[in-house]
Design a protein around this motif. Sequence first.
Motif, PDB file in Angstrom:
ATOM      1  N   LEU A   4       0.733  -1.266   0.024  1.00 50.35           N
ATOM      2  CA  LEU A   4      -0.149  -0.048  -0.009  1.00 50.35           C
ATOM      3  C   LEU A   4       0.910   1.246  -0.082  1.00 50.35           C
ATOM      4  O   LEU A   4       1.763   1.423   0.986  1.00 50.35           O
ATOM      5  N   VAL A   5       0.698   2.050  -0.883  1.00 51.60           N
ATOM      6  CA  VAL A   5       1.504   3.339  -1.144  1.00 51.60           C
ATOM      7  C   VAL A   5       0.594   4.589  -0.894  1.00 51.60           C
ATOM      8  O   VAL A   5      -0.204   4.651  -1.755  1.00 51.60           O
ATOM      9  N   GLU A   6       1.049   5.141   0.070  1.00 50.49           N
ATOM     10  CA  GLU A   6       0.087   6.386   0.287  1.00 50.49           C
ATOM     11  C   GLU A   6       0.672   7.852  -0.488  1.00 50.49           C
ATOM     12  O   GLU A   6       1.975   7.966  -0.548  1.00 50.49           O
ATOM     13  N   SER A   7      -0.034   8.735  -0.751  1.00 50.08           N
ATOM     14  CA  SER A   7       0.485  10.050  -1.195  1.00 50.08           C
ATOM     15  C   SER A   7      -0.438  11.110  -0.996  1.00 50.08           C
ATOM     16  O   SER A   7      -1.634  10.831  -0.559  1.00 50.08           O
ATOM     17  N   GLY A   8      -0.081  12.258  -1.030  1.00 47.26           N
ATOM     18  CA  GLY A   8      -0.944  13.267  -0.870  1.00 47.26           C
ATOM     19  C   GLY A   8      -1.001  14.209   0.605  1.00 47.26           C
ATOM     20  O   GLY A   8      -1.500  15.277   0.614  1.00 47.26           O
ATOM     21  N   GLY A   9      -0.073  13.924   1.311  1.00 46.06           N
ATOM     22  CA  GLY A   9       0.063  14.886   2.628  1.00 46.06           C
ATOM     23  C   GLY A   9       0.761  15.843   2.218  1.00 46.06           C
ATOM     24  O   GLY A   9       1.457  16.263   1.351  1.00 46.06           O
ATOM     25  N   MET A  34     -11.011  -1.428   3.175  1.00 50.71           N
ATOM     26  CA  MET A  34      -9.769  -0.364   3.174  1.00 50.71           C
ATOM     27  C   MET A  34     -10.355   0.653   4.197  1.00 50.71           C
ATOM     28  O   MET A  34     -11.426   1.115   4.549  1.00 50.71           O
ATOM     29  N   ALA A  35      -9.164   1.170   4.840  1.00 48.22           N
ATOM     30  CA  ALA A  35      -9.302   2.236   5.920  1.00 48.22           C
ATOM     31  C   ALA A  35      -8.386   3.327   5.944  1.00 48.22           C
ATOM     32  O   ALA A  35      -6.955   3.040   5.447  1.00 48.22           O
ATOM     33  N   TRP A  36      -8.517   4.261   6.723  1.00 45.37           N
ATOM     34  CA  TRP A  36      -7.446   5.455   6.958  1.00 45.37           C
ATOM     35  C   TRP A  36      -7.392   5.340   8.379  1.00 45.37           C
ATOM     36  O   TRP A  36      -8.578   5.692   9.097  1.00 45.37           O
ATOM     37  N   TYR A  37      -6.091   5.354   9.070  1.00 42.67           N
ATOM     38  CA  TYR A  37      -6.117   5.551  10.379  1.00 42.67           C
ATOM     39  C   TYR A  37      -4.999   6.934  10.515  1.00 42.67           C
ATOM     40  O   TYR A  37      -4.268   7.132   9.319  1.00 42.67           O
ATOM     41  N   ARG A  38      -5.044   7.333  11.516  1.00 45.14           N
ATOM     42  CA  ARG A  38      -4.043   8.504  12.054  1.00 45.14           C
ATOM     43  C   ARG A  38      -3.283   8.270  13.227  1.00 45.14           C
ATOM     44  O   ARG A  38      -4.009   7.674  14.199  1.00 45.14           O
ATOM     45  N   GLN A  39      -2.260   8.777  13.351  1.00 47.96           N
ATOM     46  CA  GLN A  39      -1.379   8.729  14.609  1.00 47.96           C
ATOM     47  C   GLN A  39      -0.850  10.120  14.910  1.00 47.96           C
ATOM     48  O   GLN A  39       0.209  10.681  14.504  1.00 47.96           O
ATOM     49  N   PRO A  40      -1.676  10.951  15.871  1.00 51.59           N
ATOM     50  CA  PRO A  40      -1.064  12.289  16.390  1.00 51.59           C
ATOM     51  C   PRO A  40       0.282  12.281  16.956  1.00 51.59           C
ATOM     52  O   PRO A  40       0.265  11.090  17.718  1.00 51.59           O
ATOM     53  N   CYS A  95      -2.495   4.320   5.495  1.00 54.98           N
ATOM     54  CA  CYS A  95      -3.516   3.394   4.720  1.00 54.98           C
ATOM     55  C   CYS A  95      -3.627   2.008   5.230  1.00 54.98           C
ATOM     56  O   CYS A  95      -2.524   1.351   5.559  1.00 54.98           O
ATOM     57  N   ASN A  96      -4.824   1.186   5.297  1.00 51.74           N
ATOM     58  CA  ASN A  96      -4.827   0.003   6.030  1.00 51.74           C
ATOM     59  C   ASN A  96      -5.970  -0.864   4.959  1.00 51.74           C
ATOM     60  O   ASN A  96      -6.846  -0.332   4.682  1.00 51.74           O
ATOM     61  N   GLY A  97      -5.448  -2.092   4.761  1.00 47.93           N
ATOM     62  CA  GLY A  97      -6.439  -2.750   4.100  1.00 47.93           C
ATOM     63  C   GLY A  97      -6.727  -4.144   4.598  1.00 47.93           C
ATOM     64  O   GLY A  97      -5.480  -4.924   5.243  1.00 47.93           O
ATOM     65  N   VAL A  98      -7.663  -4.634   4.630  1.00 48.74           N
ATOM     66  CA  VAL A  98      -7.971  -6.125   5.281  1.00 48.74           C
ATOM     67  C   VAL A  98      -8.614  -7.031   4.214  1.00 48.74           C
ATOM     68  O   VAL A  98      -9.514  -6.660   3.829  1.00 48.74           O
ATOM     69  N   ARG A 103      -6.373 -11.013   6.840  1.00 45.04           N
ATOM     70  CA  ARG A 103      -4.905 -10.577   7.004  1.00 45.04           C
ATOM     71  C   ARG A 103      -4.909  -9.067   6.642  1.00 45.04           C
ATOM     72  O   ARG A 103      -5.474  -8.438   5.646  1.00 45.04           O
ATOM     73  N   GLU A 104      -3.929  -8.504   7.305  1.00 41.02           N
ATOM     74  CA  GLU A 104      -4.076  -6.876   7.459  1.00 41.02           C
ATOM     75  C   GLU A 104      -2.738  -6.334   6.988  1.00 41.02           C
ATOM     76  O   GLU A 104      -1.671  -6.794   7.223  1.00 41.02           O
ATOM     77  N   TYR A 105      -2.798  -5.171   6.205  1.00 41.28           N
ATOM     78  CA  TYR A 105      -1.767  -4.619   5.632  1.00 41.28           C
ATOM     79  C   TYR A 105      -1.716  -3.054   5.884  1.00 41.28           C
ATOM     80  O   TYR A 105      -2.812  -2.635   5.904  1.00 41.28           O
ATOM     81  N   TRP A 106      -0.491  -2.493   5.990  1.00 47.24           N
ATOM     82  CA  TRP A 106      -0.504  -1.095   6.144  1.00 47.24           C
ATOM     83  C   TRP A 106       0.379  -0.457   5.340  1.00 47.24           C
ATOM     84  O   TRP A 106       1.329  -1.089   4.762  1.00 47.24           O
ATOM     85  N   GLY A 107       0.219   0.703   4.890  1.00 49.45           N
ATOM     86  CA  GLY A 107       0.999   1.597   4.037  1.00 49.45           C
ATOM     87  C   GLY A 107       2.107   2.256   5.197  1.00 49.45           C
ATOM     88  O   GLY A 107       2.117   1.909   6.284  1.00 49.45           O
ATOM     89  N   GLN A 108       3.157   2.889   4.468  1.00 56.67           N
ATOM     90  CA  GLN A 108       4.133   3.432   5.320  1.00 56.67           C
ATOM     91  C   GLN A 108       3.825   4.744   5.900  1.00 56.67           C
ATOM     92  O   GLN A 108       4.495   5.176   6.892  1.00 56.67           O
ATOM     93  N   GLY A 109       2.704   5.515   5.443  1.00 55.15           N
ATOM     94  CA  GLY A 109       2.096   6.530   6.044  1.00 55.15           C
ATOM     95  C   GLY A 109       2.469   7.944   5.413  1.00 55.15           C
ATOM     96  O   GLY A 109       3.766   7.938   4.853  1.00 55.15           O
ATOM     97  N   THR A 110       1.638   8.892   5.677  1.00 59.74           N
ATOM     98  CA  THR A 110       1.928  10.267   5.075  1.00 59.74           C
ATOM     99  C   THR A 110       1.775  11.470   5.971  1.00 59.74           C
ATOM    100  O   THR A 110       0.612  11.055   6.725  1.00 59.74           O
TER     101      THR A 110
END
Length: 116
Positions: A4-9, A34-40, A95-98, A103-110
Amino acid sequence: QVQLVESGGGLVQPGGSLRLSCVASRTTFSTYTMAWYRQPPGKQRELVAAVTSSGSTNYADSVKGRFTISRDNAKNTVYLQMNSLKPEDTAVYYCNGVSPWKREYWGQGTQVTVSS
């Protein structure tokens, strides 16, 4: 394995808008939730929005009415349109995909920074 590759931040002023994109490498993308998570900064990761394979969506209360999640299965892409951004939206967005087999996958974050 799914990538999963995020962009746009980026940096945006309060009240502004950004659109995040997440491209998946797997052609069975349409079957994934598919989902979006965030970590402040200094806080735990939290769910922002999710969209199922059938198109049902759900949102965190803090973003309802401001953020919209959508998917384009032909492009293996999920989007997060963020409007009326606030400083408290500042976070690393993931970005998160199940898969149907859970099975769960994560992007690298933006990084999204909302500041004047």
